[in-house]
Design a protein around this motif. Sequence first.
Motif, mmCIF file in Angstrom:
data_model
loop_
_atom_site.group_PDB
_atom_site.id
_atom_site.type_symbol
_atom_site.label_atom_id
_atom_site.label_comp_id
_atom_site.label_asym_id
_atom_site.label_seq_id
_atom_site.Cartn_x
_atom_site.Cartn_y
_atom_site.Cartn_z
ATOM 1 N N LYS A 108 0.873 -1.172 0.000
ATOM 2 C CA LYS A 108 0.000 0.000 0.000
ATOM 3 C C LYS A 108 0.908 1.219 0.000
ATOM 4 C CE LYS A 108 -4.285 1.472 2.076
ATOM 5 N NZ LYS A 108 -5.227 1.272 3.179
ATOM 6 N N ARG A 109 0.789 2.036 -1.031
ATOM 7 C CA ARG A 109 1.665 3.184 -1.236
ATOM 8 C C ARG A 109 0.883 4.489 -1.170
ATOM 9 N NH1 ARG A 109 3.111 3.634 -6.355
ATOM 10 N NH2 ARG A 109 4.820 4.980 -5.809
ATOM 11 N N LYS A 110 1.632 5.571 -1.217
ATOM 12 C CA LYS A 110 1.085 6.926 -1.353
ATOM 13 C C LYS A 110 0.275 7.375 -0.143
ATOM 14 C CE LYS A 110 0.959 6.469 -6.363
ATOM 15 N NZ LYS A 110 0.167 6.594 -7.570
ATOM 16 N N MET A 111 0.635 6.868 1.042
ATOM 17 C CA MET A 111 -0.081 7.261 2.258
ATOM 18 C C MET A 111 0.659 8.390 2.964
ATOM 19 S SD MET A 111 -1.302 3.636 3.882
ATOM 20 C CE MET A 111 0.330 2.936 3.959
ATOM 21 N N THR A 112 -0.047 9.055 3.847
ATOM 22 C CA THR A 112 0.525 10.136 4.644
ATOM 23 C C THR A 112 0.540 9.744 6.113
ATOM 24 O OG1 THR A 112 0.418 12.487 5.129
ATOM 25 C CG2 THR A 112 -1.678 11.350 4.956
#
Length: 126
Positions: A108-112
């Motif tokens: 799971k990518r692109k998280m903050t």
Amino acid sequence: MIVFDTLDNLELYQGISDKILRVITIMDRSLPYDQGPGHYKCPEDDSVIYEIEAYPTTFNGKREIPSEKEYSMEIVLEGEAVTSIDEDNVFVMAPGRFLLLKGEVGIKRKMTRNIEKSVKSVIFRF
């Protein structure tokens, strides 16, 4: 296989794949820093491809499953993002760090971590 380290140590991993030398060459030339979002091939070896992405991080991120037959290496060029693998391993991706994967894993990518940020990254596949 999962490797999370800094670009200063990237040369130590050349034994994993001879294609890592191509990644080092591309990064030394600063090509991903100068190029815009899109798909590219290594000028010396078209079996090494890379994609430059520019995106805002989100709280939910984006689920992906890399190919089990190839290596995938993400390097964040600007900004900061969080990546998790199989919900167990969490990595803070920031400039100067890379994440190298091989095998079919849930990513799971692109998280903050706290507030949304703009990120520019490059993903090498070989």
